[in-house]
Structure formats: structure tokens, C-alpha cells
Motif scaffolding. Structure first.
Motif, PDB file in Angstrom:
ATOM      1  N   LEU A 185     134.659  20.972 -91.550  1.00 15.08           N
ATOM      2  CA  LEU A 185     134.529  19.664 -92.023  1.00 15.08           C
ATOM      3  C   LEU A 185     133.219  19.038 -91.815  1.00 15.08           C
ATOM      4  N   ALA A 186     132.511  19.177 -91.052  1.00 13.21           N
ATOM      5  CA  ALA A 186     131.346  18.726 -90.843  1.00 13.21           C
ATOM      6  C   ALA A 186     130.091  19.295 -91.839  1.00 13.21           C
TER       7      ALA A 186
ATOM      8  N   ALA B  75     126.676  19.024 -96.571  1.00 12.95           N
ATOM      9  CA  ALA B  75     126.366  19.880 -97.836  1.00 12.95           C
ATOM     10  C   ALA B  75     126.832  19.168 -99.068  1.00 12.95           C
ATOM     11  N   ALA B  76     127.986  18.291 -98.897  1.00 12.51           N
ATOM     12  CA  ALA B  76     128.373  17.671-100.312  1.00 12.51           C
ATOM     13  C   ALA B  76     127.122  16.615-100.632  1.00 12.51           C
ATOM     14  N   HIS B  77     126.388  16.325 -99.910  1.00 12.32           N
ATOM     15  CA  HIS B  77     125.477  15.375-100.077  1.00 12.32           C
ATOM     16  C   HIS B  77     124.261  15.950-100.834  1.00 12.32           C
TER      17      HIS B  77
ATOM     18  N   GLU C 188     129.568  27.918 -99.720  1.00 12.20           N
ATOM     19  CA  GLU C 188     128.629  28.724 -98.921  1.00 12.20           C
ATOM     20  C   GLU C 188     128.304  28.302 -97.717  1.00 12.20           C
ATOM     21  N   ARG C 189     127.810  26.946 -97.464  1.00 17.59           N
ATOM     22  CA  ARG C 189     127.240  26.175 -96.242  1.00 17.59           C
ATOM     23  C   ARG C 189     128.648  25.967 -95.464  1.00 17.59           C
TER      24      ARG C 189
ATOM     25  N   PRO D 247     139.337  33.180 -98.380  1.00 20.11           N
ATOM     26  CA  PRO D 247     139.253  32.122 -97.517  1.00 20.11           C
ATOM     27  C   PRO D 247     137.643  32.234 -96.761  1.00 20.11           C
ATOM     28  N   LEU D 248     137.499  30.967 -96.557  1.00 18.50           N
ATOM     29  CA  LEU D 248     136.078  30.923 -95.583  1.00 18.50           C
ATOM     30  C   LEU D 248     136.125  31.556 -94.619  1.00 18.50           C
ATOM     31  N   GLY D 249     135.224  32.488 -94.172  1.00 18.38           N
ATOM     32  CA  GLY D 249     135.320  33.414 -93.039  1.00 18.38           C
ATOM     33  C   GLY D 249     135.561  34.756 -93.335  1.00 18.38           C
TER      34      GLY D 249
END
Length: 385
Positions: free
Chosen positions: A189-190, A195-197, A207-208, A272-274
Motif C-alpha cells: 500500500l505504501a 509510485a502512483a504520484h 513494478e515498484r 500476483p505481486l511477489g
């Protein structure tokens, strides 16, 4: 969150009732003679007060109990020896003291619990914002229910932000549920919020998020913890028609258009991420063509895989089709109540639903960040002219 709060009226009511009962039984004993002494068993009264009342009211009940016992020893049992009467009165005093100590200990524990819950609530509120969310003209209503009782957050995450690259929204589901999944969820989430900004594409944002989760898994493995993966669905809205979806192994979402509900698998197939290291294929976002009045319903598998008493899965698509006439906030409340009825209030996994649409005043409106950028550009051109 529900914090502990004492109710003076309730404390007073319980204490008065116990005092009245103690006095009534003592008076009844006085009328029955020395053969029966029910008041000798009233030591339970100060103990009940210790568990239900504040310290002062417990002290009152204990004092009345001791006085009644002394009265019984002195006036109602003339045949007892002085030593027996002293022992009886001393026993009543010990019960009263024990009740006061018990009450004090309980109140201290409740105060500590309340402070701990207050701190935990503040931390959890910072991690996961309250619904509904707003990002420019987008509104996201819905609900989140943790499978772990008493927890505000757990294995599901979501966010909506207004950025220089458009409006971006994310919903995710961490492997596992409840409190043990918070660490991985917080990292992902963090990283999304950051990264969204700054990243121009959803692929770069994902990717981030992948990198952040990989670092978390390394630390978790070093501590002997569990490595986790996270499914996620990312949505980007740029202007009226520039909408993209990127799925990282997440379940499909639902499109509500003109009262019709359609399950959409846009971008399905991404890992999935990871787990991105399992393949060399990069993640790809998919362009979609929304209509101004479209609704999008995102959820986690804690909703679609929730089971009823007969073992059937929760029919989210059917429920949505039945209630498309409702406003988003009404639909969110209706879905949550229906899900709880369907499962009998026993969810096996964290459950999240987001109902996303453009606000009622969004027509012709641009996100504030984009509008500010255009205003600055117009001012620069005017100054150059």
C-alpha cells in the motif's frame, strides 16, 4: 472501533439493585429467626459489583454487605460464641476487601485496553483510509470487514489517489488474512501511494509495488516469518476516455452499465505481486472504454468465496443485478448486510467491496492536479506572449 466507556447510570443501577437485594435478604433473615440465615451467602453481591461497577459503587455495595453481616453476627445469632462472631465479621471484611482489589485491577486493565485500542485504531486509520474514498471526480463507496474479530485492517488493502498522471485506484488481497497479513499489505500500500504520484504508467507502479513486497519478504524470511504474495487490481483514469486496468493475479471486477452487470477479465493472467520472478513476461495494462454513467465494482475473494450454510458461494453478480437502482452508499450498506446474513456473520476471509463511479457533479470536470497544470501552462504562454 468501540472503545471502553463506563456508564455511570448503569453502574448506579447495578449497585442500587445489589444494595436493595442485600438489605431485603438481611431483613428477611431478621424475621425468620436464628434457624435460617440466607444473608450469609450474600458475599456474591460485592463480587458482582466488582465485575460490573466502578470503584465507588463497589465500595458502597461492599460496605453495606459488611454492615449487614455485622448486624447478623451481633443481633441474629445470639447462641454463637464471641469468637465465632468475630470470625464471621472478619470473613465478611475479607470478602469486601477482595471485591475492592478485584474492581481496581479490572478498571486498570480496562483503562490499559482502552489506551491500547486507541493507539491501534490511530495506526490502522493511517494505514487504511475510511470509506468512501474520493479522488478528483471519482467516488469509491464500499465496505471492509476483517475476518479477525476486533481488527480494523488485515489482509485486504485499497486506495484511490489523484496524481499528475490521472486518477489511480488500487484494491489488493494479501495471502493470508487478519492481523498476520498486515505487514505485507502495508508495504504494498505504501509503495502504491508513492509510485502512483511519480510513475507515468501502471506497469511502473506495479513494478515498484513488486519491489517493495520482495524487500518485505526478504526481511520476513530472515526473521523466520512467512513470505507472502499479493493479488492486486490497478485502475487509471485520464480524462474522459483514457482508462486502463492492470491485474496482478486479482479476481475479475464487475461493470454496471444501464442496469446490466458484466464480469470483466481485463488484464487477467498477470501473476500476483511477489511472484513476478516466475516469468520473464512483463505486466501489461489494458485500455477500456468507459461510459460516463458506468459503475465499476471491485472486490476481493473474501466476498465471492464466502459460503452460506449450504456451502454455496456468495452470488455477488446476481445481487448487484438486483440492486443496480440503489445509490452507491445504499448499495454498499445493502451488500454488507446481505453478506453477513448469507454467511451467518462468520466470514472465513477478509472481505472488501469498492463501488466506483464518477460523482454526480463530475461531468466536464478535470482532476484538480491536471487543471492546475493546465492553468500554469496557460499563464506561462500568456507571459511569453
Amino acid at each position: 472501533m468501540t472503545t471502553f466507556q463506563r456508564s455511570p447510570a448503569r453502574d448506579r443501577g447495578v449497585a442500587v439493585l445489589l444494595v436493595v437485594v442485600t438489605l431485603a435478604i438481611t431483613l428477611a433473615d431478621a424475621g425468620t429467626g436464628p434457624q435460617l440465615h440466607f444473608a450469609l451467602f450474600m458475599g456474591i453481591a460485592p463480587l458482582i459489583a466488582a465485575l460490573r461497577c466502578g470503584y465507588r459503587w463497589t465500595a458502597l455495595v461492599a460496605a453495606v454487605y459488611v454492615l449487614c453481616q455485622v448486624f447478623i453476627q451481633v443481633r441474629l445469632v445470639p447462641d454463637w460464641s464471641v469468637a465465632s462472631k468475630v470470625v464471621g465479621a472478619f470473613g465478611a471484611l475479607l470478602v469486601a476487601v477482595f471485591a475492592l482489589v478485584l474492581c481496581r485491577t479490572r478498571l486498570e486493565r480496562e483503562a490499559l485496553y482502552a489506551r491500547t485500542r486507541m493507539v491501534a485504531d490511530a495506526v490502522q486509520r493511517e494505514m487504511l483510509r475510511e470509506l468512501p474514498l474520493t479522488a478528483g471526480p471519482l467516488e469509491a463507496y464500499g465496505f471492509y470487514v476483517s475476518a479477525q474479530e476486533g481488527a480494523r485492517v488485515g489482509g485486504d488493502i485499497y486506495e484511490a489517489v489523484e496524481t499528475p498522471h490521472g486518477l489511480r485506484l488500487m484494491i489488493g488481497d494479501v495471502q493470508g488474512k487478519g492481523m498476520p497479513a498486515i505487514g505485507a499489505g502495508h508495504e504494498v500500500l505504501a509503495s502504491f501511494r508513492e509510485a502512483a504520484h511519480y510513475k507515468d504508467s501502471l506497469e511502473a507502479v506495479a513494478e515498484r509495488m513488486e519491489q517493495a513486497l520482495a524487500r518485505y519478504n526478504v526481511r520476513s524470511a530472515e526473521r523466520g516469518g512467512q513470505e507472502r504474495f499479493v493479488t492486486a487490481l490497478l485502475l487509471e483514469v485520464r480524462g474522459e476516455n483514457g482508462t486502463k486496468v492492470l491485474s496482478c493475479g486479482h479476481i475479475p471486477y464487475y461493470l454496471v452499465r444501464d442496469g446490466q452487470v458484466t464480469e470483466r477479465n481485463d488484464g487477467e493472467g498477470g501473476l500476483p505481486l511477489g511472484l513476478g520472478w516466475l516469468t520473464d513476461e512483463p505486466r501489461q495494462s489494458v485500455a477500456v472504454e468507459p461510459v460516463a454513467d458506468d459503475w465499476i465494482v471491485l472486490c476481493t475473494d473474501g466476498v465471492t468465496e464466502a459460503r452460506g450454510a449450504d456451502g454455496a458461494f456468495y452470488p455477488l453478480a446476481d445481487r448487484l443485478a438486483r440492486w443496480t437502482h440503489l445509490e452507491p452508499d445504499e448499495l454498499a450498506h445493502t451488500l454488507r448486510a446481505d453478506l453477513e446474513r448469507f454467511t451467518g456473520g462468520e466470514l472465513k476471509d477478509d472481505a472488501t467491496v469498492l463501488i466506483v463511479r464518477r460523482g454526480p457533479h463530475a461531468a466536464g470536470r478535470q482532476p484538480a492536479v491536471e487543471q492546475a497544470a493546465e492553468d500554469q501552462l496557460s499563464m506561462a504562454r500568456a507571459a511569453a506572449a
